[in-house]
Structure formats: structure tokens, C-alpha cells
Design a protein around this motif. Sequence first.
Motif, PDB file in Angstrom:
ATOM      1  N   GLY A 114       0.767  -1.236   0.000  1.00 35.42           N
ATOM      2  CA  GLY A 114       0.000   0.000   0.000  1.00 35.42           C
ATOM      3  C   GLY A 114       0.802   1.293   0.000  1.00 35.42           C
ATOM      4  N   ILE A 115       2.109   1.220  -0.107  1.00 34.45           N
ATOM      5  CA  ILE A 115       2.909   2.445  -0.208  1.00 34.45           C
ATOM      6  C   ILE A 115       2.654   3.043  -1.589  1.00 34.45           C
ATOM      7  N   PRO A 116       2.386   4.347  -1.655  1.00 30.26           N
ATOM      8  CA  PRO A 116       2.119   4.970  -2.959  1.00 30.26           C
ATOM      9  C   PRO A 116       3.282   4.762  -3.932  1.00 30.26           C
ATOM     10  N   PHE A 117       2.935   4.634  -5.213  1.00 29.94           N
ATOM     11  CA  PHE A 117       3.926   4.359  -6.249  1.00 29.94           C
ATOM     12  C   PHE A 117       5.032   5.400  -6.270  1.00 29.94           C
ATOM     13  N   ASP A 118       4.658   6.681  -6.146  1.00 26.43           N
ATOM     14  CA  ASP A 118       5.682   7.724  -6.229  1.00 26.43           C
ATOM     15  C   ASP A 118       6.685   7.636  -5.091  1.00 26.43           C
ATOM     16  N   LYS A 119       6.243   7.362  -3.876  1.00 26.33           N
ATOM     17  CA  LYS A 119       7.166   7.252  -2.744  1.00 26.33           C
ATOM     18  C   LYS A 119       8.050   6.007  -2.867  1.00 26.33           C
ATOM     19  N   LEU A 121       8.885   4.515  -5.654  1.00 20.28           N
ATOM     20  CA  LEU A 121       9.815   4.709  -6.775  1.00 20.28           C
ATOM     21  C   LEU A 121      10.978   5.633  -6.385  1.00 20.28           C
ATOM     22  N   ILE A 122      10.691   6.656  -5.575  1.00 18.49           N
ATOM     23  CA  ILE A 122      11.762   7.549  -5.112  1.00 18.49           C
ATOM     24  C   ILE A 122      12.721   6.789  -4.196  1.00 18.49           C
ATOM     25  N   LYS A 123      12.195   5.941  -3.310  1.00 21.69           N
ATOM     26  CA  LYS A 123      13.069   5.122  -2.446  1.00 21.69           C
ATOM     27  C   LYS A 123      13.934   4.201  -3.299  1.00 21.69           C
ATOM     28  N   PHE A 124      13.323   3.618  -4.315  1.00 24.05           N
ATOM     29  CA  PHE A 124      14.047   2.751  -5.245  1.00 24.05           C
ATOM     30  C   PHE A 124      15.190   3.520  -5.905  1.00 24.05           C
ATOM     31  N   ILE A 140       9.022  10.346 -14.478  1.00 28.56           N
ATOM     32  CA  ILE A 140       7.873   9.424 -14.549  1.00 28.56           C
ATOM     33  C   ILE A 140       6.806   9.838 -13.538  1.00 28.56           C
ATOM     34  N   ILE A 141       7.215  10.123 -12.320  1.00 28.77           N
ATOM     35  CA  ILE A 141       6.261  10.503 -11.266  1.00 28.77           C
ATOM     36  C   ILE A 141       5.544  11.801 -11.621  1.00 28.77           C
ATOM     37  N   GLU A 142       6.303  12.795 -12.067  1.00 26.77           N
ATOM     38  CA  GLU A 142       5.684  14.084 -12.411  1.00 26.77           C
ATOM     39  C   GLU A 142       4.751  13.944 -13.615  1.00 26.77           C
ATOM     40  N   SER A 143       5.111  13.113 -14.565  1.00 25.51           N
ATOM     41  CA  SER A 143       4.239  12.900 -15.736  1.00 25.51           C
ATOM     42  C   SER A 143       2.952  12.194 -15.331  1.00 25.51           C
ATOM     43  N   LEU A 144       3.070  11.242 -14.414  1.00 29.14           N
ATOM     44  CA  LEU A 144       1.876  10.548 -13.947  1.00 29.14           C
ATOM     45  C   LEU A 144       0.970  11.491 -13.153  1.00 29.14           C
ATOM     46  N   ILE A 153       4.482   6.886 -21.046  1.00 31.52           N
ATOM     47  CA  ILE A 153       5.481   7.620 -20.264  1.00 31.52           C
ATOM     48  C   ILE A 153       6.663   6.711 -19.943  1.00 31.52           C
ATOM     49  N   VAL A 154       6.363   5.521 -19.455  1.00 29.97           N
ATOM     50  CA  VAL A 154       7.415   4.583 -19.080  1.00 29.97           C
ATOM     51  C   VAL A 154       8.225   4.167 -20.316  1.00 29.97           C
ATOM     52  N   ASP A 155       7.539   3.935 -21.418  1.00 29.94           N
ATOM     53  CA  ASP A 155       8.227   3.559 -22.652  1.00 29.94           C
ATOM     54  C   ASP A 155       9.121   4.693 -23.153  1.00 29.94           C
TER      55      ASP A 155
END
Length: 191
Positions: A114-119, A121-124, A140-144, A153-155
Motif C-alpha cells: 500500500g505504499i504509494p507508487f511515487d514514494k 519509486l523515489i526510495k528505489f 515518470i512521477i511528475e508525468s503521472l 510515459i514509461v516507454d
Amino acid sequence: MIEFIEEKIYLIIFSLFLIIFAILIGFFIKEELIVNLIRILIFASIFFSFFIDKLIENIRIKEMEEKFSSFLGDLAQSIRGGMSLPVALRNLRNNDYGILNPLIKKLSSQIDIGIPFDKALIKFADKTKSKLIKTTCIVIIESLKAGGEVASIVDAMSKSMLEVEKLRKERKMILGRTVTEEYLSLIHIWR
């Protein structure tokens, strides 16, 4: 991450041991030339150990960047195939992305709990220690957040990373050729 910290600690301890050894050796060996030679060798080994550590770190980051580009391409394909982002990540965590495998599994697990994707991905991105990966993840996060289509976007970011790698290799080749030409011109002048 812990392994890298442990490696740095071992390197620092080893370097301190060599410095202390270099200082103490002067007390036991009275031949000044031998003492100075041993000290030079010790300090050179310390320098080269840090140099090699940095070189290994750069190789590791470069490998991560190459694998991340292919990971993004696979992620885009999975999303285009109809999978949601968490399902696509869960599906891709079993693929082989080399040095990125543990980080991708952790990213997928964080999104699963349940951790948000943006958080997540930043940790990653922070754990990779790569400026290129971090910049790509932020874009990617800002585009989403702006409402873009996830797959495109990812592509696009995957293709962008491949282009950056291509430009880096081209720049390295041109720089190598320029340096070689300069050395050859210096040799020609000295003759």
C-alpha cells in the motif's frame, strides 16, 4: 545497501591499519630508504584501494542503468498488455534484471502493501545511487501526476535512457580519440 556500507567500513579500517603500520615501521627499521619505500607503497595501496572502490561503484551504477532501461521497457509492455501497475510490477519481479533484482522485488512489495507508487519509486531511485535513474523516476512521477498515460510515459523514459547511454558511449569514444591525438602530437613535437 548494508553490504556496501560494510565494504566501506572495511576499506576505512584497512586504510587506518596501513597508516598506523607505516608510522610504526619507522620505529623498527633504521634504514631510511627502506622505511620511505615501504611508506610510499602503503600510501599507494591506500590510494588505489579507494580508486578501485570508486571504479567498482561506477561499474555497478552503469550496470543498474542498463538494466533499469530494459526493466522500464518490459514494464511498459506489461501495462500495454492490460495489466495494472502493481500487477505488472509483481509479474516483472521474477524476471532477471541482474543487480536490480532485489530492488525491484522490494519496489513491488512496497506497492503491494500500500505504499504509494511515487514514494516507493523515489526510495528505489535513492538506493541505486544513480543520477540518471533518479531523474528518470522523477520525470515518470511528475508525468503521472500531470495525468499522462502510464505505458507511453514509461516507454518514452526507457527510450530516453537508451539514448543517454548511446550518447555517453559516443562522447567517451570521441574523448578517447581526442586524448590519443593530443598525446601523439606531443610525442611528435618532442622528437
